[in-house]
Design a protein around this motif. Structure first.
Motif, mmCIF file in Angstrom:
data_model
loop_
_atom_site.group_PDB
_atom_site.id
_atom_site.type_symbol
_atom_site.label_atom_id
_atom_site.label_comp_id
_atom_site.label_asym_id
_atom_site.label_seq_id
_atom_site.Cartn_x
_atom_site.Cartn_y
_atom_site.Cartn_z
ATOM 1 N N GLU A 97 -24.397 25.004 -89.489
ATOM 2 C CA GLU A 97 -24.626 23.640 -89.959
ATOM 3 C C GLU A 97 -25.927 23.061 -89.412
ATOM 4 O O GLU A 97 -26.601 22.275 -90.076
ATOM 5 N N ALA A 136 -21.557 21.744 -95.620
ATOM 6 C CA ALA A 136 -20.138 22.098 -95.516
ATOM 7 C C ALA A 136 -19.959 23.610 -95.506
ATOM 8 O O ALA A 136 -19.142 24.148 -94.750
ATOM 9 N N LEU A 137 -20.748 24.293 -96.338
ATOM 10 C CA LEU A 137 -20.720 25.756 -96.330
ATOM 11 C C LEU A 137 -21.228 26.285 -94.992
ATOM 12 O O LEU A 137 -20.661 27.228 -94.422
ATOM 13 N N GLY A 138 -22.282 25.669 -94.466
ATOM 14 C CA GLY A 138 -22.825 26.108 -93.201
ATOM 15 C C GLY A 138 -21.889 25.898 -92.030
ATOM 16 O O GLY A 138 -21.872 26.701 -91.086
ATOM 17 N N SER A 139 -21.102 24.829 -92.073
ATOM 18 C CA SER A 139 -20.166 24.570 -90.974
ATOM 19 C C SER A 139 -19.080 25.633 -90.888
ATOM 20 O O SER A 139 -18.541 25.903 -89.810
ATOM 21 N N ILE A 140 -18.761 26.262 -92.015
ATOM 22 C CA ILE A 140 -17.732 27.309 -92.030
ATOM 23 C C ILE A 140 -18.190 28.528 -91.221
ATOM 24 O O ILE A 140 -17.394 29.149 -90.507
ATOM 25 N N GLY A 173 -22.803 19.529 -99.675
ATOM 26 C CA GLY A 173 -22.069 20.762 -99.941
ATOM 27 C C GLY A 173 -22.632 21.949 -99.193
ATOM 28 O O GLY A 173 -21.888 22.800 -98.697
ATOM 29 N N TRP A 174 -23.965 22.003 -99.080
ATOM 30 C CA TRP A 174 -24.611 23.104 -98.368
ATOM 31 C C TRP A 174 -24.240 23.092 -96.890
ATOM 32 O O TRP A 174 -23.963 24.137 -96.302
#
Length: 527
Positions: free
Chosen positions: A102, A94-98, A91-92
């Protein structure tokens, strides 16, 4: 000997009075908490991205990036331990990829920093429950600058979550008989289960809690004692049922995933205690030992008593939590090595709480202040030493090695790894470079082992290359990169390494060798 309060000085009324201090002291406590939390935050964010990623951290990220199909199979097949952290990291990331972070080491490690900072109020809460707010605040000060907690707050692994959940588990454990409610019982089970899924060795904490309860009796109105153990059996059964998948995994794999652990000697055990106390060698460890003795010595005749009341039991609990997991694992290591220092980071709270209680027991305020200041100063020195160089682990040079390969590769090159796991850090650093490189970058070498698909999957983390695979390389490639990682010793290299070097040298006369920490690269070419 330092003047300390005796066990008789610590009555239940004294503790209740201390824990319900006057409102006048509340603003001071809040201000002290804020200042300590600010210091702890700064120390954990300082140089967060300074140390290079090493194998274990790369493994965490690559596992978290797996597809759900590969992720679930790898968890069951090989990596069920720390599965909670891998889920949180998914989940972390996934947040970073936004936001394009990432592959940013600072962002990835921040997840562990958050867990470490959350341990601050948890430890203060536990210290206040076992003793009083003063002990909780001293424990907070000791933890805030402890180099061992900072070391693993700055690593993309599960250890800071393990420490947080172990602290919460013990906090709710104490609450279950001091303030028994459905809320505290459920949260004790939840925190304990999550701690086991954060790291399997949390089972040793539950065992310590179980053993400690056999030493406590709670008085009935008529004055007779009744053991608490039966009341907790239902909770422990719930915990056992919830962790059955992990226990089945252990039964299936045995000690295979940790077969690389070596049998510890006296030096390794002493190093562990020195590092746990704060990475400043024997002086800081002796300060902690003196503070703990100031707590224990006045009670030495009563500590072994069965059926102890609260005044003695909470000391017994902390000692059992601190000592039992380490001693039990060392005894088992006589048969099969199981002891690794960082697996026992969950023993840090009882060490800090016993030391904090010893400092708080000093009758002279100035003496307590001097001893606390000396301990904090040595702890800060241990933290500064950690910023300069690592302790507890030796980071490999997989990042530099991967960069060298990618900088010097040519179209048509191939690459193979003498053990499958060595592909993991290469994939991380290759993906990081592709994420930041401009279009038109030179293609990476073709991976020929381990390779089961056009992407990294769960089967690519185990196995060794076969002779047949090596014999097929010359027909397809003029150059091949061989990556050797954790390759035994120069005197006793792995058998797979000897086979690969011999077979490749027969058909590739030109060789170039480059050495990095724990990583050796050999480029074989036909000309």
């Amino acid at each position: 000997m330092l003047p300390t309060k005796t066990a008789e000085d610590h009555t239940e009324g004294d503790r209740l009075q201390a824990s319900t201090s006057s409102p006048r002291g509340a603003p001071v406590s809040v201000l002290a908490f804020i200042l300590l939390a600010t210091m702890a935050t700064a120390l954990r964010f300082f140089f967060l991205a300074r140390k290079p990623f090493w194998f274990d951290e790369c493994f965490s990220v690559e596992v978290a990036r797996f597809s759900w199909h590969d992720f679930v199979r790898l968890m069951w097949w090989r990596e069920a331990n720390m599965s909670l952290y891998y889920l949180l990291l998914r989940g972390w990331l996934a947040l970073g990829s936004i936001v394009g972070w990432e592959f940013a080491p600072f962002f990835i490690r921040t997840l562990s920093v958050v867990a470490s900072l959350a341990t601050l109020p948890a430890l203060y809460w536990l210290g206040s429950k076992l003793f009083d707010r003063r002990v909780g605040m001293i424990a907070l000060a000791l933890f805030s600058c402890n180099a061992y907690s900072i070391r693993y707050a700055q690593e993309a692994r599960s250890y800071s979550f393990f420490l947080l959940l172990a602290t919460l588990s013990s906090g709710f454990f104490v609450s279950c008989f001091r303030q028994p409610t459905r809320f505290t019982r459920r949260n004790y089970v939840l925190a304990s289960v999550l701690a086991v899924y954060a790291h399997l060795y949390a089972l040793l904490l539950v065992a310590a809690q179980c053993i400690s309860l056999q030493r406590l009796k709670v008085p009935r109105p008529e004055g007779k004692g009744v053991p608490l153990l039966p009341a907790f059996r239902r909770l422990w059964i719930s915990i056992a049922v919830a962790v059955l998948p992990l226990l089945a995994f252990v039964a299936k794999t045995g000690a295979g995933p940790i077969r690389w652990i070596s049998r510890p000697g006296f030096h390794e055990i002493l190093n562990f205690w020195e590092q746990l106390a704060g990475n400043n060698g024997l002086p800081l460890l002796l300060l902690y030992l003196a503070a703990c003795l100031a707590t224990i010595l006045p009670l030495r005749r009563r500590l072994l008593r069965l059926g102890a009341d609260w005044d003695i039991w909470h000391y017994q609990f902390l000692l059992i939590w601190l000592i039992l997991p380490v001693v039990l694992t060392l005894l088992l290591s006589l048969v099969r090595p199981l002891f690794l220092g960082r697996y026992f980071i969950f023993c840090l709270p009882p060490l800090i709480l016993l030391a904090a209680a010893g400092l708080a027991s000093l009758r002279a305020t100035w003496m307590m202040g001097v001893c606390l200041a000396a301990t904090l100063l040595l702890s800060l020195q241990g933290t500064l030493s950690y910023y300069d160089h690592d302790f507890d682990v030796d980071r490999d040079g997989s990042g530099a090695a991967s960069g060298y390969i990618l900088d010097h590769s040519q179209p048509g090159d191939a690459i193979l790894f003498h053990i499958a796991e060595a592909r993991i850090p290469y994939e991380f650093f290759r993906s990081m470079r592709e994420n930041h490189s401009a279009e038109g970058a030179a293609p990476a070498p073709e991976i020929i082992f381990p390779r089961h698909a056009d992407h990294l999957d769960y089967r690519d983390v185990t196995g060794k290359p076969s002779i047949e695979l090596v014999q097929s390389i010359p027909a397809r490639h003029d150059r091949v990169w061989l990556v050797l990682m954790n390759n035994g010793t120069p005197e006793h290299p792995h058998a797979t390494t000897l086979m690969l070097k011999q077979r490749l040298a027969e058909v590739f006369p030109h060789q170039e060798q480059v050495q990095f920490p724990q990583v050796e690269i050999i480029l074989y070419g036909k000309r």
